[in-house]
Design an enzyme around this catalytic site. Structure first.
Site, PDB file in Angstrom:
ATOM      1  CB  SER A   1      -0.851   0.005   1.279  1.00 13.35           C
ATOM      2  OG  SER A   1      -1.474   1.255   1.460  1.00 13.35           O
TER       3      SER A   1
ATOM      4  CE1 TYR B   1      -4.167  -2.054   5.476  1.00 14.62           C
ATOM      5  CE2 TYR B   1      -3.406   0.113   4.804  1.00 14.62           C
ATOM      6  CZ  TYR B   1      -3.903  -1.135   4.479  1.00 14.62           C
ATOM      7  OH  TYR B   1      -4.135  -1.463   3.163  1.00 14.62           O
TER       8      TYR B   1
HETATM    9  P1  NDP Z   1     -11.600  -6.072   0.387  1.00 14.17           P
HETATM   10  O1  NDP Z   1     -12.039  -5.885   1.800  1.00 14.17           O
HETATM   11  O2  NDP Z   1     -12.572  -5.765  -0.694  1.00 14.17           O
HETATM   12  O3  NDP Z   1     -11.034  -7.546   0.180  1.00 14.17           O
HETATM   13  C1  NDP Z   1     -10.221  -8.145   1.125  1.00 14.17           C
HETATM   14  C2  NDP Z   1     -10.087  -9.603   0.781  1.00 14.17           C
HETATM   15  O4  NDP Z   1      -9.238 -10.207   1.773  1.00 14.17           O
HETATM   16  C3  NDP Z   1     -11.407 -10.337   0.778  1.00 14.17           C
HETATM   17  O5  NDP Z   1     -11.461 -11.195  -0.323  1.00 14.17           O
HETATM   18  C4  NDP Z   1     -11.352 -11.135   2.075  1.00 14.17           C
HETATM   19  O6  NDP Z   1     -12.021 -12.385   1.898  1.00 14.17           O
HETATM   20  C5  NDP Z   1      -9.884 -11.364   2.233  1.00 14.17           C
HETATM   21  N1  NDP Z   1      -9.515 -11.684   3.613  1.00 14.17           N
HETATM   22  C6  NDP Z   1      -9.608 -10.900   4.712  1.00 14.17           C
HETATM   23  N2  NDP Z   1      -9.233 -11.588   5.802  1.00 14.17           N
HETATM   24  C7  NDP Z   1      -8.889 -12.827   5.381  1.00 14.17           C
HETATM   25  C8  NDP Z   1      -8.429 -14.001   6.011  1.00 14.17           C
HETATM   26  N3  NDP Z   1      -8.229 -14.060   7.345  1.00 14.17           N
HETATM   27  N4  NDP Z   1      -8.190 -15.097   5.255  1.00 14.17           N
HETATM   28  C9  NDP Z   1      -8.407 -15.058   3.915  1.00 14.17           C
HETATM   29  N5  NDP Z   1      -8.818 -13.993   3.263  1.00 14.17           N
HETATM   30  C10 NDP Z   1      -9.072 -12.883   3.988  1.00 14.17           C
HETATM   31  O7  NDP Z   1     -10.289  -5.168   0.252  1.00 14.17           O
HETATM   32  P2  NDP Z   1      -9.296  -4.875  -0.982  1.00 14.17           P
HETATM   33  O8  NDP Z   1      -9.643  -5.661  -2.150  1.00 14.17           O
HETATM   34  O9  NDP Z   1      -9.205  -3.403  -1.109  1.00 14.17           O
HETATM   35  O10 NDP Z   1      -7.920  -5.370  -0.338  1.00 14.17           O
HETATM   36  C11 NDP Z   1      -7.035  -6.251  -0.976  1.00 14.17           C
HETATM   37  C12 NDP Z   1      -5.616  -5.872  -0.579  1.00 14.17           C
HETATM   38  O11 NDP Z   1      -5.299  -4.592  -1.110  1.00 14.17           O
HETATM   39  C13 NDP Z   1      -5.362  -5.780   0.922  1.00 14.17           C
HETATM   40  O12 NDP Z   1      -4.107  -6.342   1.235  1.00 14.17           O
HETATM   41  C14 NDP Z   1      -5.326  -4.277   1.164  1.00 14.17           C
HETATM   42  O13 NDP Z   1      -4.576  -3.931   2.303  1.00 14.17           O
HETATM   43  C15 NDP Z   1      -4.677  -3.815  -0.122  1.00 14.17           C
HETATM   44  N6  NDP Z   1      -4.868  -2.414  -0.445  1.00 14.17           N
HETATM   45  C16 NDP Z   1      -6.110  -1.922  -0.705  1.00 14.17           C
HETATM   46  C17 NDP Z   1      -6.286  -0.582  -0.972  1.00 14.17           C
HETATM   47  C18 NDP Z   1      -7.617   0.019  -1.168  1.00 14.17           C
HETATM   48  O14 NDP Z   1      -7.732   1.264  -1.136  1.00 14.17           O
HETATM   49  N7  NDP Z   1      -8.666  -0.757  -1.398  1.00 14.17           N
HETATM   50  C19 NDP Z   1      -5.129   0.344  -1.036  1.00 14.17           C
HETATM   51  C20 NDP Z   1      -3.864  -0.289  -0.769  1.00 14.17           C
HETATM   52  C21 NDP Z   1      -3.747  -1.615  -0.502  1.00 14.17           C
HETATM   53  P3  NDP Z   1     -12.937 -13.127   2.982  1.00 14.17           P
HETATM   54  O15 NDP Z   1     -13.487 -12.078   3.906  1.00 14.17           O
HETATM   55  O16 NDP Z   1     -13.975 -13.810   2.147  1.00 14.17           O
HETATM   56  O17 NDP Z   1     -12.015 -14.092   3.660  1.00 14.17           O
END
Ligand code: NDP
Length: 252
Positions: free
Chosen positions: A147, A161
């Site tokens: 990020s 974070y």
């Molecule tokens: P979302 O919340 O839309 O998606 C997060 C995903 O992570 C979901 O598919 C969720 O699936 C999964 N997840 C969370 N906890 C677990 C777990 N314990 N085991 C397995 N899967 C897990 O967020 P984003 O798509 O935005 O995030 C994706 C990545 O991008 C993250 O690492 C985030 O930090 C990073 N990021 C995002 C930004 C943004 O602005 N959106 C900016 C910078 C980085 P489920 O709950 O079904 O398990």
């Protein structure tokens, strides 16, 4: 004469964690559209199953594996499922992540633990699960989603974070320097991207600030998916080390 247009994605076996939502879901779609075989991981398997069906209907190949990235055994099972279904592992996108934001003085220690467990340990467990196979193959690509909060400390509500994303960058850079020999490592550091991530803060004041920030800036999830595609499609001897992308309007 060889074509100047290569597709180094078709046929590759790609694991995407956090594929049930946001960046991971979009990345899975983009890789599948270019012919990759997808192994989709997350806890919400109903969502994964829908995406698997969609990819198969479009002529692609995909499986879903229920995975909690904070459990090492789940990542080992995920890697084994990929090998069982498709015979190899070419790409791991360590994308699953959480972002519960609050000032440190609120002492939401349980949320600190969860953030560390998913954002740091989840990435390390993913690496541990695929590295032996990639080393044996003599090739592989590990893409870690960090990020812009891993480039600059996101105070006053994102300190923990940020710490996890600084860690993801440190782990990635160390892994890149240690491996070589056909294994590529890429860090992708996005700014504000539309997804469910912004809804993860239990602290009301922090959640309101995050909402206003995202409403003013966010860009679609496919902006990150296309960055991942760019890294994967390079020739095998080219490693895109780091990609930073932000909305044009975002200064932080
Ligand atoms: P979302 O919340 O839309 O998606 C997060 C995903 O992570 C979901 O598919 C969720 O699936 C999964 N997840 C969370 N906890 C677990 C777990 N314990 N085991 C397995 N899967 C897990 O967020 P984003 O798509 O935005 O995030 C994706 C990545 O991008 C993250 O690492 C985030 O930090 C990073 N990021 C995002 C930004 C943004 O602005 N959106 C900016 C910078 C980085 P489920 O709950 O079904 O398990």
């Amino acid at each position: 004469m060889t074509s100047i247009i290569e597709n180094n994605i078709a046929g590759k076996v790609a694991i995407v964690t956090g594929a049930s939502s946001g960046l991971g879901e979009s990345t899975a779609r983009h890789l599948a559209a270019r012919g990759a075989k997808l192994v989709l991981a997350a806890r919400r398997t109903d969502r994964l199953d829908k995406l698997v069906a969609e990819i198969r209907e479009s002529g692609g190949e995909a499986i879903a594996v229920a995975t909690d990235v904070s459990k090492r055994a789940d990542l080992e099972k995920l890697a084994a499922s990929a090998v069982e279904a498709f015979g190899r592992i070419d790409v791991l996108v360590n994308n699953a992540g959480v972002m519960p934001l609050s000032p440190i003085e609120k002492l939401k220690v349980d949320e600190w633990d969860r953030t560390i467990d998913v954002n740091i340990k989840g990435v390390l467990y993913g690496i541990a699960a695929v590295l032996p196979r990639m080393t044996a193959q003599g090739s592989g690509h590990i893409i870690n989603i960090a990020s812009v909060a891993g480039l600059k400390v996101f105070t006053p509500i994102g300190t923990v974070y940020s710490a996890t994303k600084f860690a993801v960058r440190a782990i990635s850079e160390g892994l890149r320097a240690e491996t070589g020999h056909g294994i590529r490592v890429t860090i992708v550091s996005p700014g504000a991207v539309e997804s469910e991530l912004q809804l993860g803060s239990s602290d009301a004041e922090s959640a309101a600030g995050v909402k206003a920030f995202y409403d003013a800036n966010q860009i679609p999830a496919d902006s990150v998916a296309r960055a991942v595609v760019y890294a994967v499609e390079q020739p095998a001897n080219v490693d895109i080390n780091e990609i930073v992308l932000r909305p044009v309007t975002q200064d932080f």
